[in-house]
Write a protein that holds these residues in place. Structure first.
Motif, short mmCIF file in Angstrom:
data_model
loop_
_atom_site.label_atom_id
_atom_site.label_comp_id
_atom_site.label_asym_id
_atom_site.label_seq_id
_atom_site.Cartn_x
_atom_site.Cartn_y
_atom_site.Cartn_z
N THR A 159 0.82 -1.21 0.00
CA THR A 159 0.00 0.00 0.00
C THR A 159 0.85 1.26 0.00
O THR A 159 1.68 1.46 0.91
CB THR A 159 -0.92 0.01 1.23
OG1 THR A 159 -1.70 -1.19 1.25
CG2 THR A 159 -1.83 1.23 1.21
N LEU A 160 0.65 2.13 -1.01
CA LEU A 160 1.34 3.41 -1.05
C LEU A 160 0.74 4.34 0.00
O LEU A 160 -0.47 4.56 0.03
CB LEU A 160 1.22 4.02 -2.44
CG LEU A 160 1.82 5.42 -2.62
CD1 LEU A 160 3.33 5.39 -2.44
CD2 LEU A 160 1.46 5.99 -3.99
N VAL A 161 1.58 4.90 0.86
CA VAL A 161 1.14 5.81 1.91
C VAL A 161 1.34 7.26 1.50
O VAL A 161 0.46 8.10 1.66
CB VAL A 161 1.87 5.52 3.24
CG1 VAL A 161 1.46 6.51 4.31
CG2 VAL A 161 1.60 4.09 3.70
N ASP A 287 2.40 3.43 12.91
CA ASP A 287 1.88 4.77 12.63
C ASP A 287 2.84 5.85 13.12
O ASP A 287 2.99 6.90 12.48
CB ASP A 287 0.51 4.95 13.28
CG ASP A 287 -0.57 4.12 12.61
OD1 ASP A 287 -0.36 3.69 11.46
OD2 ASP A 287 -1.62 3.89 13.25
N ALA A 288 3.51 5.60 14.26
CA ALA A 288 4.45 6.58 14.79
C ALA A 288 5.64 6.76 13.84
O ALA A 288 6.05 7.90 13.56
CB ALA A 288 4.95 6.14 16.17
N LEU A 289 6.17 5.65 13.32
CA LEU A 289 7.30 5.76 12.39
C LEU A 289 6.87 6.37 11.07
O LEU A 289 7.61 7.17 10.47
CB LEU A 289 7.95 4.38 12.17
CG LEU A 289 9.18 4.37 11.25
CD1 LEU A 289 10.25 5.35 11.75
CD2 LEU A 289 9.76 2.97 11.14
N LEU A 290 5.67 6.02 10.60
CA LEU A 290 5.16 6.62 9.37
C LEU A 290 5.05 8.15 9.51
O LEU A 290 5.46 8.89 8.62
CB LEU A 290 3.80 6.04 9.02
CG LEU A 290 3.76 4.72 8.26
CD1 LEU A 290 2.32 4.24 8.11
CD2 LEU A 290 4.41 4.86 6.88
N GLY A 291 4.50 8.59 10.62
CA GLY A 291 4.35 10.02 10.84
C GLY A 291 5.70 10.72 10.89
O GLY A 291 5.87 11.81 10.33
N TRP A 292 6.66 10.09 11.57
CA TRP A 292 8.00 10.68 11.67
C TRP A 292 8.67 10.75 10.30
O TRP A 292 9.29 11.76 9.94
CB TRP A 292 8.84 9.86 12.64
CG TRP A 292 10.22 10.39 12.85
CD1 TRP A 292 10.62 11.35 13.73
CD2 TRP A 292 11.40 9.99 12.14
NE1 TRP A 292 11.97 11.57 13.63
CE2 TRP A 292 12.47 10.75 12.65
CE3 TRP A 292 11.65 9.05 11.14
CZ2 TRP A 292 13.78 10.60 12.18
CZ3 TRP A 292 12.94 8.91 10.66
CH2 TRP A 292 13.99 9.68 11.17
N LEU A 293 8.55 9.69 9.51
CA LEU A 293 9.14 9.68 8.16
C LEU A 293 8.54 10.78 7.29
O LEU A 293 9.26 11.50 6.60
CB LEU A 293 8.91 8.32 7.50
CG LEU A 293 9.83 7.17 7.91
CD1 LEU A 293 9.35 5.86 7.30
CD2 LEU A 293 11.27 7.45 7.49
#
Length: 301
Positions: A159-161, A287-293
């Motif tokens: 899935t592309l975020v 979700d935390a790592l996605l937000g940080w990235l």
């Protein structure tokens, strides 16, 4: 003395028996377990011998559970399901606070690692396991939570975020070219150019880059590398001029190992893509790592 050792039937026969009982077919059980039908028959015979009871009636190449077989099938099915549930729970508990980040080697080395300590300071309870690959994520067979790769590479079902921008420009060592001067594109063509020979079409080559400005060069004039990090190190060592992507060459520029000999740059608005593993459960750690990235990919820092 271990009582279970004396009373349990051969454990290796339980999976073949469960599959054969559920499917009422030795051949289908063999296909499911990726073993031969003869091996299924052998395991069932051994189980029947150990229990002293007939578990299947064999008739015209078909098999049917006996009453004893039906009783045992219920017990074995429930026991195996319980073991499976316990194993799944343990696996989830073991990796609860771990996030696996799959990253291209050059992004991991030049962009991610200098910044990862900032994530760990913010989320000390989350363990980030970085896995690198030079292949697209569509060809990666192990599990991951998040993947970071160049846009345009094969991503399979994942899935592309989000995407993020980058830019591409020439870089070289200050020892190769005097920092006080600026090269024109015409002058650039007369210098030793360092090339990266990519394995996929997503990477911008010298030919692609110069074409944006309406000029060309002879194909692969200069030195060709099969590794982007190696090409950057060659540029830093003064061997010529390479094409650098800002996110991966930026730190070397800040440190003074590289410089920009000319002002032209090609902006790529969707250069980097962030993916989540297909079918993965929702987890606050991911979700935390996605937000940080996403926060850090939006800046050039």
């Amino acid at each position: 003395m271990n009582k279970l050792r004396k009373t349990l039937p051969p454990l290796t026969s339980l999976l073949p028996f469960e599959a054969a009982a559920r499917l009422e077919s030795f051949s289908k059980a063999a296909d499911e377990l990726h073993i031969t039908q003869a091996a299924i028959s052998r395991q069932i015979r051994g189980l029947e011998s150990d229990l002293g009871a007939k578990l299947f009636i064999r008739r015209n190449r078909a098999v049917f559970l006996t009453e004893e077989g039906r009783q045992l099938a219920g017990v074995v099915s429930a026991a195996l399901a319980s073991i499976s549930d316990g194993a799944v729970s343990l696996r989830k508990s073991h990796r609860k606070n771990r996030v696996v980040l799959l990253c291209q080697l050059c992004e991991a080395f030049y962009w991610l690692m200098p910044r990862l300590a900032a994530f760990q300071d913010r989320y000390p309870e989350i363990e980030v396991q970085v896995v690198t690959s030079t292949r697209p994520i569509a060809e990666f067979n192990d599990r991951f939570d998040i993947a970071l790769q160049s846009t345009g590479r094969a991503n399979g079902p994942h899935t592309l975020v989000s995407t993020a921008a980058d830019e591409v420009f020439p870089v070289c060592s200050p020892s190769y070219f005097a920092p006080s001067k600026t090269l024109s594109l015409e002058e650039l063509r007369s210098h030793t150019l360092l090339h990266y020979a990519p394995t996929s079409p997503d990477f911008m080559t010298w030919e692609d880059w110069l074409q944006v400005f309406g000029t060309t060069i002879e194909a692969h004039t200069g030195t060709v590398f099969d590794s982007y990090p190696l090409m950057l190190q060659a540029a830093a060592a003064g061997h010529g001029i390479a094409l650098g992507w800002r996110r991966t060459a930026g730190k070397l520029i800040q440190e003074g190992a590289l410089m920009r000999p000319c002002g032209e740059s090609v902006h790529l608005p969707h250069a980097i893509s962030v993916y989540k593993e297909s079918g993965a459960d929702e987890r606050i750690e991911v979700d935390a790592l996605l937000g940080w990235l996403q926060e850090h990919l939006l800046t050039w820092r």
